[in-house]
Design a protein around this motif. Structure first.
Motif, PDB file in Angstrom:
ATOM      1  N   PRO A   1      64.290  80.372  64.734  1.00 39.24           N
ATOM      2  CA  PRO A   1      63.350  79.560  65.526  1.00 39.24           C
ATOM      3  C   PRO A   1      63.467  79.814  67.024  1.00 39.24           C
ATOM      4  CG  PRO A   1      65.157  78.208  64.742  1.00 39.24           C
ATOM      5  CD  PRO A   1      65.378  79.567  64.155  1.00 39.24           C
ATOM      6  N   LYS A   2      63.179  81.030  67.432  1.00 43.23           N
ATOM      7  CA  LYS A   2      63.281  81.427  68.836  1.00 43.23           C
ATOM      8  C   LYS A   2      62.364  80.573  69.705  1.00 43.23           C
ATOM      9  CE  LYS A   2      62.556  85.518  71.748  1.00 43.23           C
ATOM     10  NZ  LYS A   2      62.187  86.967  71.712  1.00 43.23           N
ATOM     11  N   GLY A   3      62.919  80.069  70.803  1.00 40.81           N
ATOM     12  CA  GLY A   3      62.132  79.282  71.747  1.00 40.81           C
ATOM     13  C   GLY A   3      61.822  77.870  71.313  1.00 40.81           C
TER      14      GLY A   3
ATOM     15  N   THR B   1      60.156  70.672  69.385  1.00 38.76           N
ATOM     16  CA  THR B   1      59.590  70.912  70.703  1.00 38.76           C
ATOM     17  C   THR B   1      59.544  72.413  70.956  1.00 38.76           C
ATOM     18  OG1 THR B   1      61.765  70.780  71.785  1.00 38.76           O
ATOM     19  CG2 THR B   1      60.490  68.743  71.612  1.00 38.76           C
ATOM     20  N   GLU B   2      58.642  72.834  71.819  1.00 43.61           N
ATOM     21  CA  GLU B   2      58.551  74.236  72.205  1.00 43.61           C
ATOM     22  C   GLU B   2      59.209  74.402  73.570  1.00 43.61           C
ATOM     23  OE1 GLU B   2      57.552  76.585  70.213  1.00 43.61           O
ATOM     24  OE2 GLU B   2      57.071  75.074  68.681  1.00 43.61           O
ATOM     25  N   ARG B   3      60.318  75.146  73.588  1.00 49.45           N
ATOM     26  CA  ARG B   3      61.045  75.350  74.838  1.00 49.45           C
ATOM     27  C   ARG B   3      60.684  76.682  75.490  1.00 49.45           C
ATOM     28  NH1 ARG B   3      65.192  71.475  74.838  1.00 49.45           N
ATOM     29  NH2 ARG B   3      65.918  70.819  72.775  1.00 49.45           N
ATOM     30  N   GLY B   4      60.250  77.677  74.669  1.00 44.07           N
ATOM     31  CA  GLY B   4      59.992  79.001  75.192  1.00 44.07           C
ATOM     32  C   GLY B   4      61.294  79.735  75.478  1.00 44.07           C
ATOM     33  N   GLY B   5      61.205  80.958  75.951  1.00 45.67           N
ATOM     34  CA  GLY B   5      62.389  81.730  76.292  1.00 45.67           C
ATOM     35  C   GLY B   5      62.975  82.480  75.111  1.00 45.67           C
ATOM     36  N   GLU B   6      64.179  83.007  75.316  1.00 42.39           N
ATOM     37  CA  GLU B   6      64.816  83.888  74.344  1.00 42.39           C
ATOM     38  C   GLU B   6      65.794  83.177  73.411  1.00 42.39           C
ATOM     39  OE1 GLU B   6      64.221  87.268  74.029  1.00 42.39           O
ATOM     40  OE2 GLU B   6      62.567  86.833  75.400  1.00 42.39           O
ATOM     41  N   MET B   7      66.152  81.936  73.719  1.00 38.85           N
ATOM     42  CA  MET B   7      67.207  81.260  72.962  1.00 38.85           C
ATOM     43  C   MET B   7      66.786  81.036  71.511  1.00 38.85           C
ATOM     44  SD  MET B   7      69.441  81.057  75.344  1.00 38.85           S
ATOM     45  CE  MET B   7      70.715  79.832  75.031  1.00 38.85           C
ATOM     46  N   MET B   8      67.703  81.331  70.594  1.00 38.71           N
ATOM     47  CA  MET B   8      67.417  81.253  69.160  1.00 38.71           C
ATOM     48  C   MET B   8      68.045  80.031  68.486  1.00 38.71           C
ATOM     49  SD  MET B   8      68.001  85.241  68.125  1.00 38.71           S
ATOM     50  CE  MET B   8      67.106  86.558  68.956  1.00 38.71           C
ATOM     51  N   PHE B   9      69.015  79.386  69.154  1.00 39.00           N
ATOM     52  CA  PHE B   9      69.740  78.263  68.542  1.00 39.00           C
ATOM     53  C   PHE B   9      69.749  77.066  69.489  1.00 39.00           C
ATOM     54  CE2 PHE B   9      71.435  82.163  66.721  1.00 39.00           C
ATOM     55  CZ  PHE B   9      71.424  81.899  65.359  1.00 39.00           C
TER      56      PHE B   9
ATOM     57  N   ALA C   1      74.856  73.928  71.968  1.00 39.73           N
ATOM     58  CA  ALA C   1      74.572  73.849  73.399  1.00 39.73           C
ATOM     59  C   ALA C   1      73.714  72.647  73.759  1.00 39.73           C
ATOM     60  CB  ALA C   1      73.869  75.125  73.865  1.00 39.73           C
ATOM     61  N   VAL C   2      72.913  72.153  72.784  1.00 37.23           N
ATOM     62  CA  VAL C   2      72.004  71.039  73.053  1.00 37.23           C
ATOM     63  C   VAL C   2      72.190  69.961  72.008  1.00 37.23           C
ATOM     64  CG1 VAL C   2      69.758  70.810  74.127  1.00 37.23           C
ATOM     65  CG2 VAL C   2      70.361  72.965  73.100  1.00 37.23           C
ATOM     66  N   PRO C   3      73.138  69.046  72.184  1.00 38.01           N
ATOM     67  CA  PRO C   3      73.331  67.977  71.198  1.00 38.01           C
ATOM     68  C   PRO C   3      72.077  67.116  71.064  1.00 38.01           C
ATOM     69  CG  PRO C   3      75.143  68.057  72.780  1.00 38.01           C
ATOM     70  CD  PRO C   3      74.071  68.945  73.310  1.00 38.01           C
ATOM     71  N   GLY C   4      71.885  66.546  69.889  1.00 36.03           N
ATOM     72  CA  GLY C   4      70.756  65.662  69.662  1.00 36.03           C
ATOM     73  C   GLY C   4      71.031  64.261  70.190  1.00 36.03           C
ATOM     74  N   GLY C   5      70.014  63.460  70.229  1.00 31.48           N
ATOM     75  CA  GLY C   5      70.159  62.096  70.718  1.00 31.48           C
ATOM     76  C   GLY C   5      70.983  61.205  69.821  1.00 31.48           C
ATOM     77  N   THR C   6      71.319  61.678  68.620  1.00 29.22           N
ATOM     78  CA  THR C   6      72.114  60.868  67.692  1.00 29.22           C
ATOM     79  C   THR C   6      73.508  61.452  67.454  1.00 29.22           C
ATOM     80  OG1 THR C   6      71.171  62.053  65.786  1.00 29.22           O
ATOM     81  CG2 THR C   6      70.041  60.053  66.505  1.00 29.22           C
ATOM     82  N   CYS C   7      73.859  62.528  68.165  1.00 28.59           N
ATOM     83  CA  CYS C   7      75.158  63.192  67.941  1.00 28.59           C
ATOM     84  C   CYS C   7      76.302  62.404  68.584  1.00 28.59           C
ATOM     85  CB  CYS C   7      75.134  64.600  68.525  1.00 28.59           C
ATOM     86  SG  CYS C   7      73.988  65.741  67.731  1.00 28.59           S
ATOM     87  N   PHE C   8      77.466  62.405  67.921  1.00 27.12           N
ATOM     88  CA  PHE C   8      78.673  61.819  68.515  1.00 27.12           C
ATOM     89  C   PHE C   8      79.923  62.563  68.054  1.00 27.12           C
ATOM     90  CE2 PHE C   8      77.423  59.445  64.781  1.00 27.12           C
ATOM     91  CZ  PHE C   8      78.578  59.113  64.085  1.00 27.12           C
ATOM     92  N   CYS C   9      79.828  63.899  67.983  1.00 24.91           N
ATOM     93  CA  CYS C   9      80.961  64.694  67.503  1.00 24.91           C
ATOM     94  C   CYS C   9      82.160  64.622  68.439  1.00 24.91           C
ATOM     95  CB  CYS C   9      80.538  66.147  67.276  1.00 24.91           C
ATOM     96  SG  CYS C   9      80.074  67.051  68.771  1.00 24.91           S
TER      97      CYS C   9
END
Length: 346
Positions: free
Chosen positions: A34-36, A49-57, A140-148
């Protein structure tokens, strides 16, 4: 890397977008990733959401975890055909999971303790577990429900992987860490360059930033004592009045392991099959004894689940049953938040 793993006989499973959700599915190349794309997660809410760019994860954990491959949702146990019993051959496919998060590696360790840590290790689980090749991707981008971070399970993978990747930007690249001999064999075949200090510093910054952006937190100090002692808390009735007993939380949980057996008969050949299928302590029949459920109310079932997950799991397995992935919060249709419930009960 994907090509190399496929040439070694692995089915490569990684994140893809299906029905506007990041799902784990078989992939054949990097173009399937799911690139971008990113996601937004809150209690009872998930949006791509659509972020664009090269990031795949560039997204948090989706509803799928490694549990689907270590403990499949349905496993045939045996079949009866023409009065002959046919033992089902347990499947243990060679699967390479790409994109496993640190919280899910921790969940695999929990399952290892459940299925392999007792006096009677499960040989079928062992075969499936040994057939897995794990490629972690540091979150790199935790979700709004993460608490690891609260659970001490992430966001950086430190153990339990064959390879671990950290996705870096400007320029787009991956830092690769080797965690096993199998991983080293694959890493040797990659088109790579030695990581310099700038790469290592950038990877550490990814994890540091992620740790500072957790969507949730929970205070576990003394939880093994105060949670079981809160058996009569009025909060159980409150949450029980909201809980639908739909089992979503246990189905997406990467550590819940409860199962039942299901018997079916084919309409065409008359063969009967007994299978092991995922079950949940939220179903009314789960605790049925002598024709009646032990936990007849939704509040009792929620109390059983939450207390086991955060407290009595320690008594049973010597560790917590929660890894802080936040899936149970995101995928609860009424948005029940375990971190809020724990705070209120405390």
């Amino acid at each position: 890397m994907i090509d190399d793993l496929r040439s070694r006989g692995y089915t490569v499973v990684g994140p893809t977008i299906k029905n506007r959700v990041v799902r784990m599915s078989e992939i054949s190349s990097e173009t399937d990733l799911p690139k971008g794309s990113g996601d937004e997660q809150e209690p009872g809410r998930y949006r791509m959401t659509e972020r664009g760019g090269e990031m795949m994860f560039d997204f948090a954990a989706g509803p799928d975890s490694a549990k689907r491959y270590t403990q499949p949702p349905r496993q045939a146990l045996f079949r009866v055909r023409d009065e002959t019993v046919e033992e089902a051959e347990p499947e243990a496919p060679s699967v390479a999971l790409l994109g496993v998060r640190a919280c899910d590696l921790a969940a695999i360790a929990v399952q290892d303790r459940v299925f392999l840590g007792g006096r009677h290790p499960d040989p079928v689980y062992r075969r499936r577990r040994d057939a897995l090749f794990l490629v972690a991707v540091n979150c790199a981008v935790p979700g709004g429900t993460c608490f690891c971070v609260s659970m001490g399970t992430g966001p950086r993978a430190t153990t339990g992987f064959d390879l671990a990747l950290t996705e870096l930007a400007d320029p787009h690249r991956f830092l690769v860490e080797v965690g096993s001999e199998r991983g080293e064999a694959v890493a040797r075949g990659l088109d790579r360059a030695p990581a310099d200090e700038a790469d290592i510093t950038a990877a550490r910054e990814v994890s540091r930033t992620a740790a500072g952006h957790m969507g949730r937190q929970v205070d576990l100090d003394g939880v093994r004592d105060w949670l079981p002692a809160a058996h009569d808390s009025p909060r159980w009735q409150d949450v029980g009045s909201r809980c639908l007993s739909c089992t979503n939380c246990t189905m997406v949980c990467p550590t819940c392991f409860c199962t039942t057996v299901e018997d079916t008969t084919g309409f065409t050949d008359g063969a009967a099959e007994r299978a092991e299928v995922w079950d949940s302590c939220f179903t009314l029949e789960f605790s049925e004894t002598g024709g009646a459920p032990v936990r007849g109310s939704g509040s009792a079932r929620y109390r059983q689940w939450l207390t086991h997950k955060f407290a009595t799991w320690y008594d049973q397995f010597g560790m917590s049953g929660c890894v802080g992935c936040g899936r149970c919060v995101t995928w609860c249709p009424v948005g029940i938040d375990v971190t809020e419930e724990l705070a209120c009960i405390r």
